[in-house]
Enzyme design. Structure first.
Site, PDB file in Angstrom:
ATOM      1  CE  LYS A 113      -4.266  -2.060   1.416  1.00  0.00           C
ATOM      2  NZ  LYS A 113      -3.778  -3.461   1.309  1.00  0.00           N
TER       3      LYS A 113
HETATM    4  C1  LIG Z   1      -4.271  -4.527   0.399  1.00  0.00           C
HETATM    5  C2  LIG Z   1      -3.445  -5.765   0.243  1.00  0.00           C
HETATM    6  C3  LIG Z   1      -3.726  -6.739  -0.749  1.00  0.00           C
HETATM    7  C4  LIG Z   1      -4.920  -6.636  -1.680  1.00  0.00           C
HETATM    8  O1  LIG Z   1      -4.763  -5.649  -2.652  1.00  0.00           O
HETATM    9  P1  LIG Z   1      -6.040  -5.124  -3.490  1.00  0.00           P
HETATM   10  O2  LIG Z   1      -5.533  -3.991  -4.293  1.00  0.00           O
HETATM   11  O3  LIG Z   1      -7.014  -4.665  -2.435  1.00  0.00           O
HETATM   12  O4  LIG Z   1      -6.548  -6.241  -4.296  1.00  0.00           O
HETATM   13  C5  LIG Z   1      -2.884  -7.835  -0.856  1.00  0.00           C
HETATM   14  N1  LIG Z   1      -1.827  -7.997  -0.015  1.00  0.00           N
HETATM   15  C6  LIG Z   1      -1.535  -7.092   0.951  1.00  0.00           C
HETATM   16  C7  LIG Z   1      -0.380  -7.349   1.852  1.00  0.00           C
HETATM   17  C8  LIG Z   1      -2.319  -5.942   1.111  1.00  0.00           C
HETATM   18  O5  LIG Z   1      -2.009  -5.064   2.093  1.00  0.00           O
END
Ligand SMILES: *Cc1c(COP(=O)(O)O)cnc(C)c1O
Length: 497
Positions: A113
């Site tokens: 993120k």
């Molecule tokens: C948010 C997240 C995801 C999922 O990503 P999306 O864009 O919501 O599909 C996968 N792995 C981790 C570690 C995340 O923090």
């Protein structure tokens, strides 16, 4: 470049408006009216660039209302060398043959993120200057862990912003809690609430729409905004790393210019994989996008059958960031793949809200299947994948990445399609030390969080990211706990209203 809404084709807004506003008034999501095209020559010319320059090259096409100075300020601030533990920002690592891993967790909070939430605050403040008279933006976040910390770190000390994060007092891991309560910065506040994530989420939503609070904010020249993944400003930064990994694959000699690759993405809200779809539509030679889910396999079912049905058991898994039953960004895919059919999308989303399910036409799901493949894993196979992957390749992956690795292995076994592939790695294994150590070692015997980190390091030799190791010595700054009924009072207090 203008943006429209997935639920109303007549809407036209600039990038700055889309980002400052977050969501379209009738509830649709902002999408670009047309996509910029990148030729193979243009992509090849990006091979010699740094990540920052690759980002500028891609983002420039989407943020056409930003000046060069503004774009440079945003991108250079977001991906500054001191913020990322890899000089490549998002390095691609070859593990074996055609299997490559795109590491998206070298940012300050060790989860993918950061790739978007480092840039969003810059995009938002520049957008607000253009469209909202330079008001101070107040970001409110309810978090179950990863998003809160990444948003805090992104908005920390960003001029003209304040950020308040609420988390369920017993609902986050010890590491995640420490990450948030030790947060530095002059414009940040963190508060635990007595309640679960849903309580925090609904209280935040009601504060957003509370007219008394909004009026008080306006008096002080402030406005609320949101940092969640339906904001275009969180999606567009993610397109960049697909171009970047392709360039790195070229540079490593794993492919030749124009060769197709497959991409595998551990998926929750469908933001990350959708960014891959945009990259493909822009001309990046991606053959298949493989959508990987854990036991919450609502997307696997949809991509195989055309029926999306959220009326099902919810599982708490070792890959919590993918524990999700409503994948908001799927709405954008439906819009594009249905030939920009906003009426259809609005209708499907109403069905989802009213009945918890919808089914698309055979034709539409067939078109989607041309581009997407899908699979899911059980909890047991996540553990064995972490262990086997480490034993075979000396490469340690976190629980979310392991879901993708397993789904990819299944995909190859099923289809024989083993062309050069990039698997997105979305978190450092040390963010989920208990689960990972348990998978590798089969035993976590009463160790505390930092002892587990040390033990995992001893067993695997994988580097411990500095931002996690240094938490041990940080001062806890935020100890407030409030009841959910008192959250709006807390907002007043924290904002000095
Ligand atoms: C948010 C997240 C995801 C999922 O990503 P999306 O864009 O919501 O599909 C996968 N792995 C981790 C570690 C995340 O923090």
């Amino acid at each position: 470049m203008l943006y429209t809404s997935t639920r109303d084709n007549s809407i036209r807004v600039s990038a700055a408006q889309a980002i400052a506003q977050g969501i379209s008034e009738e509830g649709g999501l902002f999408v670009p009216v047309e996509l910029p095209q990148f030729s193979i020559e243009k992509i090849s010319s990006m091979v010699s660039m740094s990540y920052i320059d690759r980002a500028k090259t891609v983002l420039k096409e989407f943020l056409t209302d930003f000046s060069d100075e503004e774009l440079n300020y945003c991108v250079e601030g977001a991906y500054a060398a001191e913020k990322f533990s890899s000089s490549k920002v998002a390095p691609t690592v070859n593990v074996d043959g055609n299997k490559n891993i795109l590491e998206l967790w070298h940012g300050p909070t060790c989860a993918f993120k950061d790739m978007a939430l480092q840039l969003l605050p810059y995009l938002m403040t520049v957008s607000a200057k253009k469209t909202a008279d330079g008001k101070t933006i107040v970001i409110l976040v309810a978090t179950s862990g990863d998003t809160g910390k990444a948003a805090l770190e992104g908005f920390k000390n960003v001029d003209n912003t304040k950020i308040l994060v609420f988390y369920p007092v017993d609902g986050v891991s010890p590491m995640q809690k420490l990450q948030m309560t030790t947060q530095e910065g002059d414009n940040v506040a963190v508060c635990a609430i007595n309640g679960n994530f849903d309580d925090a989420q609904s209280a935040v939503k009601s504060i957003f729409t509370n007219s008394e609070i909004k009026a008080q904010l306006a008096e002080k020249n402030m406005m609320f905004s949101s940092a969640n993944s339906i904001n275009w400003g969180r999606l567009v930064p993610q397109i960049v790393y697909y171009f970047s990994t392709y360039c790195d694959m070229l540079e490593m000699g794993k492919i030749k210019a124009g060769d197709e690759i497959n991409v595998v993405v551990p998926t929750g809200n469908f933001g990350n994989i959708l960014a891959g779809y945009y990259a493909k539509k822009m001309g990046l030679p991606i053959k298949k996008l493989v959508c990987a889910s854990n036991s919450n396999n609502v997307l696997t079912d949809f991509l195989k059958t055309g029926t999306y049905n959220k009326n099902r058991d919810f599982y708490t898994t070792t890959s919590p960031s993918m524990d999700i039953l409503i994948s908001s960004n799927l709405e954008r895919l439906l819009y594009h793949m249905s030939g920009e059919n906003a009426e259809l999308v609005a209708d499907l989303m109403t069905q989802l809200a009213d009945n918890g399910e919808y089914t698309v036409s055979d034709e539409l799901i067939a078109d989607i299947k041309e581009v997407f493949s899908a699979g899911f894993t059980s909890e047991e196979s996540v553990d064995s994948t972490i262990k086997n992957h480490f034993n075979s390749y000396n490469y340690l992956c976190d629980t979310h990445t392991a879901v993708a690795v397993k789904v990819y292995d299944d995909y190859v076994a099923e289809t024989g399609d083993d062309i050069p592939t990039v698997i997105d790695s979305t978190a450092s294994p040390y963010k989920f030390s208990a689960s990972v150590l348990n998978a590798v070692n089969g035993d976590t015997a009463q160790l505390d969080e930092f002892e587990m980190v040390d033990e995992l390091n001893k067993v695997t030799g994988a580097d411990v990211p500095k931002p996690l190791a240094s938490l041990k010595d940080k001062t806890v700054r935020f100890t407030d706990v409030c009841n959910k009924e008192d959250m709006s009072q807390m907002v007043f207090k924290l904002l000095d209203l």
